[in-house]
Design an enzyme around this catalytic site. Sequence first.
Site, PDB file in Angstrom:
ATOM      1  CB  ILE A 114       8.368  21.104  77.562  1.00 29.80           C
ATOM      2  CG1 ILE A 114       7.566  22.199  78.258  1.00 29.80           C
ATOM      3  CG2 ILE A 114       9.666  21.682  76.966  1.00 29.80           C
ATOM      4  CD1 ILE A 114       8.345  22.920  79.350  1.00 29.80           C
ATOM      5  CD  GLU A 147      12.523  21.646  96.340  1.00 23.77           C
ATOM      6  OE1 GLU A 147      12.856  22.419  97.248  1.00 23.77           O
ATOM      7  OE2 GLU A 147      12.759  20.415  96.372  1.00 23.77           O
ATOM      8  CG  HIS A 192      15.872   9.809  99.480  1.00 25.37           C
ATOM      9  ND1 HIS A 192      15.413  10.986 100.041  1.00 25.37           N
ATOM     10  CD2 HIS A 192      14.874   8.906  99.663  1.00 25.37           C
ATOM     11  CE1 HIS A 192      14.207  10.807 100.514  1.00 25.37           C
ATOM     12  NE2 HIS A 192      13.849   9.557 100.296  1.00 25.37           N
TER      13      HIS A 192
END
Lengths: 208, 208, 208, 208
Positions: free
Chosen positions: B27, B140, B156
Amino acid sequence: MELNQWKTVLIPYQYAVEELKVKFKNIRKELIDNGEYSPIEFVTGRVKKISSIIDKAKRLDIDLSEVDDKIEDIAGIRIMCQFVEDIYTVVSYIRSRKDMDVLYEKDYIKNDKSSGYRSYHVIIKYPIQTVSGVVDILAEIQIRTLSMNFWATIEHSLKYKYNHYIPSDIAQRLRKAADAAFNLDQEMSVIREEIMRAQVMFEMKSVT
Amino acid sequence: MELNQWKTVLIPYQYAVEELKVKFKNIRKELIDNGEYSPIEFVTGRVKKISSIIDKAKRLDIDLSEVDDKIEDIAGIRIMCQFVEDIYTVVSYIRSRKDMDVLYEKDYIKNDKSSGYRSYHVIIKYPIQTVSGVVDILAEIQIRTLSMNFWATIEHSLKYKYNHYIPSDIAQRLRKAADAAFNLDQEMSVIREEIMRAQVMFEMKSVT
Amino acid sequence: MELNQWKTVLIPYQYAVEELKVKFKNIRKELIDNGEYSPIEFVTGRVKKISSIIDKAKRLDIDLSEVDDKIEDIAGIRIMCQFVEDIYTVVSYIRSRKDMDVLYEKDYIKNDKSSGYRSYHVIIKYPIQTVSGVVDILAEIQIRTLSMNFWATIEHSLKYKYNHYIPSDIAQRLRKAADAAFNLDQEMSVIREEIMRAQVMFEMKSVT
Amino acid sequence: MELNQWKTVLIPYQYAVEELKVKFKNIRKELIDNGEYSPIEFVTGRVKKISSIIDKAKRLDIDLSEVDDKIEDIAGIRIMCQFVEDIYTVVSYIRSRKDMDVLYEKDYIKNDKSSGYRSYHVIIKYPIQTVSGVVDILAEIQIRTLSMNFWATIEHSLKYKYNHYIPSDIAQRLRKAADAAFNLDQEMSVIREEIMRAQVMFEMKSVT
């Protein structure tokens, strides 16, 4: 067509080459991860150069507005196999896939070209999602052994040098080399059968 | 499940991550080749580690036979954008594609988590062609700005170090940093509008 | 210079960018494989475009025969770090290497530019083995945090749009955003120290 | 040695393989960018697997503390050429480089092994900059034609299946295939000379 227009025309073909490369490489990965034999050794791909598209259109008397429909190798995928038998396994994989449609096939192994060229060609229709929507494009998948590929690479550079007219003495030599390459493939296939037979014997012994 | 079985289970997820990475990178390429602005800055992807899948299944009380249906981030794609506005453009691209189905979406930008976490999540169903047939898998897609990503990376590693229980003083600091990151994004968006306004003025002048 | 000559001139710079990228990525790999913290998050590199080299030579009044000696960022490496402190660790690694020579350094973090630009630059001399012999070339290594990089990317595209003359109101906004980005870095550094202190406490407890 | 220690030992070898791959691929790029013929077709590399190092050490009665000095193919680079003649050009490039030292060479083309194996091996000493300093390591560069490589790949998988003891009838077949592969190479070399002669004639005509 201007250079910019060509670039726009070729975008979905670039998409297709990249997606198809990933997909065929993944077949290899899947089989090896499952501890199975992969008939695919490695995969390459390319979009035909603009100058080559224009040359081919001229040679085949195709209008540039029709190249999308009439030149089927703008998106090209090449799959290399170790053994001739593997080529037919790869073809059967392609036929069974739901994400591409086989339009037709050309078996230049059983019917090699007069030049000595051997390969199996499958022409597919493949849907590409661009930013502005889905388009169906044509792609040519060439499946060949490593030695067929070796020969074809050399023939290609000779064709290029001689502008498609290879002098007859060199063409004859080349034809002879193609047969030598094919003999090598067949010699290898014999060994392959030996390996398989040996393996079966080995496993039978292990069971007893 | 044994390690070998896990490997087999995860194969289509690996396929999906690779195919989706190629598709979202394309894209960007397509827009830039067309001389347009790309809302996608870069794309990463990963298959969740087996140990993390098992941990998550335990934490959420999911039977291992159901992970395919109930853990939706085994295949994870992350799309990074320069501006918050770009995130919503990317979401609209995903919704309009014919090669994947959006199952549901979570807007953690308008509704950020109490930790300070911001991102847009899209859960899709995606068909994968394996050697033995087609399977539909979940994936996801996380879409975020570069500074949301910066913050999330640090959170994280802290979560990992503290085994999901970050001490409250650090959590508070982290929350403050998340807001600083979001302020930076908004500061940048203001400049973005200035740029666009300046460009429009410039073009209007050029015409007169 | 003709296009072909430029191509020849730029070959060793391409070599350098590729070799240096591999080398700095390997530092990260080595540390992580050894279970240590890596101050390097990721590495990119590029050879300056011919048009940009010509522009810069004009702007700085450098003769094209001297670009090799006088333009030091034809080969450019960019190293991204999570924390400001990591930048100085990376600089110390570069200084200690035997396969490159540091010519000089510019600390645009302690002395940020009036635009708000922050980064640490190290200019090195690096030997490249070409087919025809060894040449020493210059390369610029830029070391920055992720948020410095975010800001610099946006400033770069604005500079490009406005042809190096950014309108003063936008420049002011940009300066403000640079400070917001730097505040974010400092907020993160505070957390970093908290993490380290917490880790030391944790390890002391584990021992008792 | 424990797994972790092995990992540490192997780090500089991984570095070396990556750097050398970049360097040999760049030779190809440099020549092609300069419009010259590249004797290098493609380059691969690998670090020997730990299990294979241990096996080889046992087979050759080498103490594990000495593998660095006595096993010279822990870092392995493979360079594929189109023609036999190209192999010797590549060897001359390696000999003239300042960034590696040739320790010794083995010409298994002029003196093929009894199995039929053909390749040219160059053992080099190569300096690697790690985080903790410079180390000199050994690396083996194997240079071969595409068809030598094809044969060697198959022999390798057979050796692996039969645990180094290939049954004599298969070994004989394999030997025959090796000669077929070499005949193919020689057939190709003849064509190569024809091409060169034809080119020279062509250029002479062009001048007159």
